[in-house]
Each structure stands twice: as structure tokens, then as C-alpha cells.
Scaffold this motif. Structure first.
Motif, PDB file in Angstrom:
ATOM      1  N   ALA A 357       0.824  -1.207   0.000  1.00  0.00           N
ATOM      2  CA  ALA A 357       0.000   0.000   0.000  1.00  0.00           C
ATOM      3  C   ALA A 357       0.856   1.254   0.000  1.00  0.00           C
ATOM      4  N   ASP A 358       1.957   1.237   0.739  1.00  0.00           N
ATOM      5  CA  ASP A 358       2.768   2.439   0.921  1.00  0.00           C
ATOM      6  C   ASP A 358       4.234   2.285   0.529  1.00  0.00           C
ATOM      7  N   THR A 359       4.750   1.069   0.566  1.00  0.00           N
ATOM      8  CA  THR A 359       6.187   0.862   0.422  1.00  0.00           C
ATOM      9  C   THR A 359       6.530   0.436  -0.984  1.00  0.00           C
ATOM     10  N   PHE A 360       7.484   1.140  -1.583  1.00  0.00           N
ATOM     11  CA  PHE A 360       7.942   0.853  -2.927  1.00  0.00           C
ATOM     12  C   PHE A 360       8.936  -0.304  -2.884  1.00  0.00           C
ATOM     13  N   PRO A 361       8.949  -1.187  -3.900  1.00  0.00           N
ATOM     14  CA  PRO A 361       9.869  -2.328  -3.852  1.00  0.00           C
ATOM     15  C   PRO A 361      11.333  -1.924  -3.912  1.00  0.00           C
ATOM     16  N   LYS A 362      11.641  -0.796  -4.545  1.00  0.00           N
ATOM     17  CA  LYS A 362      13.014  -0.290  -4.582  1.00  0.00           C
ATOM     18  C   LYS A 362      13.142   0.778  -3.512  1.00  0.00           C
ATOM     19  N   ASP A 363      14.039   0.553  -2.566  1.00  0.00           N
ATOM     20  CA  ASP A 363      14.221   1.465  -1.435  1.00  0.00           C
ATOM     21  C   ASP A 363      15.380   2.403  -1.741  1.00  0.00           C
ATOM     22  N   HIS A 364      15.068   3.682  -1.987  1.00  0.00           N
ATOM     23  CA  HIS A 364      16.081   4.665  -2.346  1.00  0.00           C
ATOM     24  C   HIS A 364      16.751   5.198  -1.093  1.00  0.00           C
ATOM     25  N   ARG A 365      18.066   5.246  -1.121  1.00  0.00           N
ATOM     26  CA  ARG A 365      18.862   5.748  -0.023  1.00  0.00           C
ATOM     27  C   ARG A 365      19.806   6.834  -0.539  1.00  0.00           C
ATOM     28  N   PRO A 366      20.403   7.648   0.336  1.00  0.00           N
ATOM     29  CA  PRO A 366      21.286   8.713  -0.142  1.00  0.00           C
ATOM     30  C   PRO A 366      22.507   8.200  -0.888  1.00  0.00           C
ATOM     31  N   TRP A 367      22.863   6.939  -0.664  1.00  0.00           N
ATOM     32  CA  TRP A 367      24.037   6.368  -1.341  1.00  0.00           C
ATOM     33  C   TRP A 367      23.688   5.573  -2.591  1.00  0.00           C
ATOM     34  N   GLY A 368      22.406   5.372  -2.875  1.00  0.00           N
ATOM     35  CA  GLY A 368      21.986   4.553  -4.016  1.00  0.00           C
ATOM     36  C   GLY A 368      20.630   3.933  -3.740  1.00  0.00           C
ATOM     37  N   PHE A 369      20.528   2.611  -3.898  1.00  0.00           N
ATOM     38  CA  PHE A 369      19.253   1.947  -3.601  1.00  0.00           C
ATOM     39  C   PHE A 369      19.479   0.464  -3.360  1.00  0.00           C
ATOM     40  N   PHE A 370      18.462  -0.170  -2.765  1.00  0.00           N
ATOM     41  CA  PHE A 370      18.441  -1.627  -2.712  1.00  0.00           C
ATOM     42  C   PHE A 370      17.034  -2.103  -3.022  1.00  0.00           C
ATOM     43  N   GLU A 371      16.943  -3.343  -3.467  1.00  0.00           N
ATOM     44  CA  GLU A 371      15.639  -3.957  -3.704  1.00  0.00           C
ATOM     45  C   GLU A 371      15.696  -5.419  -3.280  1.00  0.00           C
ATOM     46  N   THR A 372      14.573  -5.893  -2.773  1.00  0.00           N
ATOM     47  CA  THR A 372      14.483  -7.274  -2.313  1.00  0.00           C
ATOM     48  C   THR A 372      14.310  -8.215  -3.491  1.00  0.00           C
ATOM     49  N   LEU A 373      15.130  -9.250  -3.547  1.00  0.00           N
ATOM     50  CA  LEU A 373      14.987 -10.289  -4.565  1.00  0.00           C
ATOM     51  C   LEU A 373      14.149 -11.454  -4.048  1.00  0.00           C
ATOM     52  N   LYS A 382      19.068  -9.351  -1.180  1.00  0.00           N
ATOM     53  CA  LYS A 382      18.885  -8.028  -1.765  1.00  0.00           C
ATOM     54  C   LYS A 382      19.857  -7.799  -2.921  1.00  0.00           C
ATOM     55  N   ARG A 383      19.462  -6.952  -3.832  1.00  0.00           N
ATOM     56  CA  ARG A 383      20.374  -6.358  -4.807  1.00  0.00           C
ATOM     57  C   ARG A 383      20.652  -4.938  -4.327  1.00  0.00           C
ATOM     58  N   ILE A 384      21.919  -4.585  -4.188  1.00  0.00           N
ATOM     59  CA  ILE A 384      22.323  -3.276  -3.685  1.00  0.00           C
ATOM     60  C   ILE A 384      23.165  -2.582  -4.737  1.00  0.00           C
ATOM     61  N   VAL A 385      22.864  -1.304  -5.004  1.00  0.00           N
ATOM     62  CA  VAL A 385      23.644  -0.489  -5.938  1.00  0.00           C
ATOM     63  C   VAL A 385      24.119   0.752  -5.199  1.00  0.00           C
ATOM     64  N   VAL A 386      25.438   0.974  -5.194  1.00  0.00           N
ATOM     65  CA  VAL A 386      26.051   2.100  -4.501  1.00  0.00           C
ATOM     66  C   VAL A 386      26.631   3.058  -5.537  1.00  0.00           C
ATOM     67  N   ASP A 387      26.242   4.317  -5.464  1.00  0.00           N
ATOM     68  CA  ASP A 387      26.673   5.317  -6.440  1.00  0.00           C
ATOM     69  C   ASP A 387      28.176   5.596  -6.329  1.00  0.00           C
ATOM     70  N   PRO A 388      28.798   6.055  -7.417  1.00  0.00           N
ATOM     71  CA  PRO A 388      30.220   6.412  -7.362  1.00  0.00           C
ATOM     72  C   PRO A 388      30.490   7.454  -6.278  1.00  0.00           C
ATOM     73  N   GLY A 389      31.530   7.200  -5.489  1.00  0.00           N
ATOM     74  CA  GLY A 389      31.902   8.122  -4.430  1.00  0.00           C
ATOM     75  C   GLY A 389      31.061   8.042  -3.183  1.00  0.00           C
ATOM     76  N   ALA A 390      30.040   7.207  -3.159  1.00  0.00           N
ATOM     77  CA  ALA A 390      29.129   7.125  -2.015  1.00  0.00           C
ATOM     78  C   ALA A 390      29.580   6.038  -1.037  1.00  0.00           C
ATOM     79  N   ALA A 391      29.035   6.108   0.165  1.00  0.00           N
ATOM     80  CA  ALA A 391      29.398   5.143   1.203  1.00  0.00           C
ATOM     81  C   ALA A 391      28.231   4.919   2.138  1.00  0.00           C
ATOM     82  N   LEU A 392      28.061   3.683   2.591  1.00  0.00           N
ATOM     83  CA  LEU A 392      27.096   3.385   3.634  1.00  0.00           C
ATOM     84  C   LEU A 392      27.706   3.773   4.979  1.00  0.00           C
ATOM     85  N   SER A 393      26.890   3.830   5.998  1.00  0.00           N
ATOM     86  CA  SER A 393      27.391   4.174   7.329  1.00  0.00           C
ATOM     87  C   SER A 393      28.252   3.040   7.880  1.00  0.00           C
ATOM     88  N   LEU A 394      29.135   3.394   8.806  1.00  0.00           N
ATOM     89  CA  LEU A 394      29.851   2.390   9.585  1.00  0.00           C
ATOM     90  C   LEU A 394      28.855   1.859  10.611  1.00  0.00           C
TER      91      LEU A 394
END
Length: 471
Positions: A357-373, A382-394
């Protein structure tokens, strides 16, 4: 007086009438409904170029990184991005932008526009805007009306004098009419569709709010005064913002003001308020059938088939007046004439507890996105895509371990005390409780498959130690 126009793009909505493509977590303004760019990007491009300053965007805090990323993708300076602590409709949003701009220039010329409308003839719209500049600089509020080509009951109308030159004084706003009233207004020559786009100076709008909504003005002044910078965004103060009425600018101010004029815009326009509206603007074949993505129509007429996944083929056989939208996690099949009822359908799904109802299958994050397979008992892939120069949190997790397999690009991985480069076809195991981070040091996106295992796999099982996005 300045002649540069500052666009104010209102981008906080979360409409449901284009479900399942538009959802609360990723609403229609960010989707490429028509063409290869999103409605938000098309709006920003339409309001850019000579004579336009960098935009001011007012959006929900959940969309802040989507806004800046989509503007960067089309080469537009993000300008100022104001973050709404909660949704309060268009009146508080527009006034917040006006007050912010007035801090630097009370005579700033503002063009306030929704982010989710379709106006393919950008030069014609810019020409219409220029028609209203003198009136706006003289203290008027200019709105833009579209000559109706059908008796539409889903739009509000603007009443003007028939055959009056632009800008023409506005006689009154007309709420969404019934069919007979819409047909009469279409034929009398004195009614235009209300586009919801306004041109005015900051001083004019603030004065109008002081007259017609003084309590709101005081609250928004407080929200601006107590706002705090956040990674280049301006986060409005929550308490005074929450005290504002949830009301549109039309109801709060425009319908009460006596200095409104109307410029007629003669190009194509649609608010794309439902799938039937999208169908009207889609390319169709000789049977009136429109397809998008991997779709096949056999013996169909006046139908739209749309697949939003490269791996999901939609086939229509013998359909008439149907809208069929296929997403990886949800499918809509509806009579085209009833697609405007989706708001109630989504409410029913929400009551059932359906995440779709509310949640999109692709979850957009500031570093890129992930989607559940795939997700099952004690595992999540999950499939995770990280943009050039971006980083997830420690970060670390209390309840799960993770196994990463890089399928494209090269990732820099922090795993406990060790930092390594992991390339294509290589993998790394992150034990439960280990501090870890994924970075993309390259110039191309990093793509990986993540397999989570554990007793609890919720997104809230994250302990962050360092975060470049200050979440």
C-alpha cells in the motif's frame, strides 16, 4: 525590481491515484511516467534557463536525497531545499519558501508550481509566465489557466470574462463541478482549468497571508526562525510547523484575495491525477492501445499495458478499456474509467496490513538503492547499488550476519579492523556484530548481492557509529 524568477517547486505530496507506481515511500513526482525523466525533473527543467534562478524545493524530509539526486541527474543546481517535518499541504509549504526568499529580497519574484504536472511545451509555458511578470511585480498574484478541451469533472476551474486579454482579473474559483456544470463551463468561454501555478513577489504573498491567515504566518515565521541546516538542507522547526492547519494555498489565501489575475496558457497540460490521464498522454497504436516496458497487447482496444520490470512481461488478450500496471510486488487491473477510485483501494490495502500500500519495492537511499529479490524465514536476499563516491554508514547488527557478492565494480569494505578492496566475482562475509562499511571509491556504480541470515532481519536492526548523511 528584480526580473529574475525563482521557481518554488512543491514536492512533498504522496498521492495514491497512480498506485502501484506511486506510493507513499516514492510518489509519482519522482517516477518517469511520460518520457525518460521524472515529473519532478521535467518541472525543474521547465523552470530553468535564462531568467530563472536556482529553484527552492519544499519537500518531505524522507525525499531530501531523492530531490538532490534527481536534480543533479539533469544538471540543475539544487538551490535551497526546505524540509517539512510533516505534511501540511501547499499553503504552509509555499509560505515557508516566500519567507525564506524574503530574507534576502522582499521583492523576489516567485513562480510556485507543483512538481507532478505534465506540460510538454516548455517554451510556451515560459512565454505565458512572462506575460504575467509586470502584473506580479506591481503587487498582483497571477495564476495560470488552461482552455478546457473536454468537460472535466476532476479539475477546479477559474472564471474570467469571456474573450478578456491576458492577464485577466479572476472573477472566482470554481470547485470541481458535476458533469452538467462542466459541460456548460466548457461552452461559455469564460472558464479555464486551474493549473495550481502562481506568480507573485515574496512581499505580496506574505502580505496576503498576514491578511487572510495570520496565525499560519506566525507559525511559519517561527518554523523558519528556528530552522536548522542539515547537510545543505534547511530543516524547518517541527513544533510550529505542526501547529499549522493542513490546508491548500487556494483555500487559505487565493480564494479570499482580491488581487488575482489569470494568464491563459494555450499549451498542453495535465496534472496526471490518475491512470486515465496518463493514458490520454501516452502514444497509442491504431486500436487506441498503449504499451510500456515488456508488454504485448493482442486484440486489445483503448487499453494501457505497463510493466515496470524488465524481467516481468505483461500480456493483454482481448481487453477493452482496461488499465493493467505490473510491478514486481503488485499488479493493478482496472476499468480505465474507474482508475480514479484508487485512493479508496489503497486505504483498504493499508487496513489489511499490506506493505505494498505504501512501500515501494526499490528502497532509495542517499548512497543509491536496494531492492528485495527474495525473503523467507531467517534469510533476506537483496540487490544493492552504490553510487560512485558514495558510502554506507559504519554500522553493526545485533541479529543478523551478511554475505556480500560483488557483481559489478569494485567496493572498499571495512570488516572489523580489516579494510579490503572487493572486485567482481569476489565476496566477503560480515559476521554478526562486526563493525562494517561498504564504500564505492570508483567512477562507476558498485552492484552486489547481499544475503542476510539471522533471527531478525528488519531494517531497524542497525547500530550506526559514523554516518556521512547524519541519519
Amino acid at each position: 525590481m528584480t526580473t529574475t524568477i525563482t521557481p518554488v517547486i512543491l514536492c512533498g505530496g504522496s498521492g495514491t491515484r497512480l498506485w502501484p507506481l506511486s506510493r507513499k515511500s516514492y510518489p509519482k513526482q519522482f517516477a518517469a511516467l511520460i518520457g525518460d525523466t521524472s515529473l519532478f525533473q521535467q518541472t525543474a527543467l521547465r523552470l530553468s534557463g535564462p531568467g530563472f534562478a536556482a529553484p527552492v524545493t519544499v519537500t518531505n524530509q524522507a525525499f531530501r536525497f531523492i530531490v538532490t539526486q534527481q536534480l543533479a541527474e539533469v544538471g540543475i543546481d539544487p538551490g535551497a531545499v526546505l524540509l517539512e517535518p510533516s505534511s501540511r499541504n501547499t499553503a504552509p509549504a509555499l509560505l515557508a519558501a516566500a519567507l525564506r526568499l524574503a530574507q534576502h529580497d522582499p521583492e523576489a519574484l516567485i513562480l510556485a508550481a507543483p512538481s507532478d504536472h505534465h506540460m510538454p511545451d516548455a517554451p510556451a509555458f515560459r512565454a505565458a509566465v512572462q506575460t504575467g511578470v509586470t502584473t506580479a511585480q506591481a503587487g498582483g498574484i497571477v495564476t495560470f489557466g488552461i482552455r478546457p478541451d473536454r468537460a472535466e469533472t476532476a479539475y477546479g476551474y477559474l472564471e474570467i470574462s469571456p474573450d478578456a486579454p491576458s492577464p485577466s482579473p479572476l472573477r472566482r474559483f470554481v470547485e470541481k463541478p458535476d458533469r452538467a456544470t462542466a459541460e456548460a463551463m466548457m461552452s461559455d468561454g469564460g472558464h479555464l482549468w486551474n493549473s495550481g501555478v502562481f506568480l507573485f513577489t515574496a512581499r505580496t504573498m506574505i502580505a496576503a497571508c498576514a491578511r487572510h491567515a495570520p496565525k499560519m504566518l506566525a507559525n511559519i515565521r517561527d518554523a523558519i526562525g528556528r530552522a536548522r541546516p542539515d547537510l545543505g538542507f534547511l530543516r524547518l522547526a517541527e513544533e510550529p510547523w505542526a501547529a499549522c492547519d493542513d490546508v491548500s494555498v487556494d483555500v487559505a489565501i487565493m480564494e479570499k484575495a482580491d488581487n488575482l489575475s489569470v494568464v491563459e496558457y494555450t499549451g498542453h497540460w495535465s496534472d496526471l491525477g490518475g491512470w486515465d490521464a496518463v493514458y490520454r498522454h501516452a502514444a497509442t497504436d491504431g486500436t487506441g492501445t498503449a504499451t510500456h516496458g515488456p508488454a504485448l497487447a493482442v486484440d486489445c482496444a483503448d487499453t494501457m499495458l505497463r510493466s515496470e520490470s524488465a524481467g516481468q512481461h505483461i500480456v493483454g488478450l482481448g481487453l477493452r478499456d482496461i488499465v493493467a500496471i505490473a510491478m514486481p510486488d503488485a499488479v493493478l487491473i482496472a476499468d480505465r474509467s474507474r482508475s480514479g477510485e484508487l485512493g479508496g483501494v489503497v486505504a483498504q490495502l493499508r487496513a489489511m496490513g499490506a506493505a505494498q500500500a505504501d512501500t515501494f519495492p526499490k528502497d532509495h537511499r542517499p548512497w543509491g538503492f536496494f531492492e528485495t529479490l527474495i525473503k523467507g524465514h531467517r534469510f533476506h536476499v537483496k540487490r544493492i547499488v552504490v553510487d560512485p563516491g558514495a558510502a554506507l554508514s559504519l554500522q553493526s547488527h545485533v541479529h543478523r550476519a551478511e554475505h556480500w557478492v560483488v557483481v559489478a565494480g569494485t567496493a572498499r569494505v571495512t570488516n572489523g579492523e580489516e579494510i579490503t578492496l572487493v572486485g567482481e566475482n569476489e565476496s566477503v562475509f560480515i559476521p554478526l556484530g562486526a563493525r562494517h562499511r561498504l564504500e564505492n571509491p570508483g567512477k562507476l556504480p558498485v552492484e552486489l548481492i547481499e544475503v542476510q541470515t539471522g533471527a531478525y532481519l528488519g531494517e531497524d536492526d542497525i547500530i550506526r557509529f559514523e554516518d556521512p548523511y547524519q541519519r
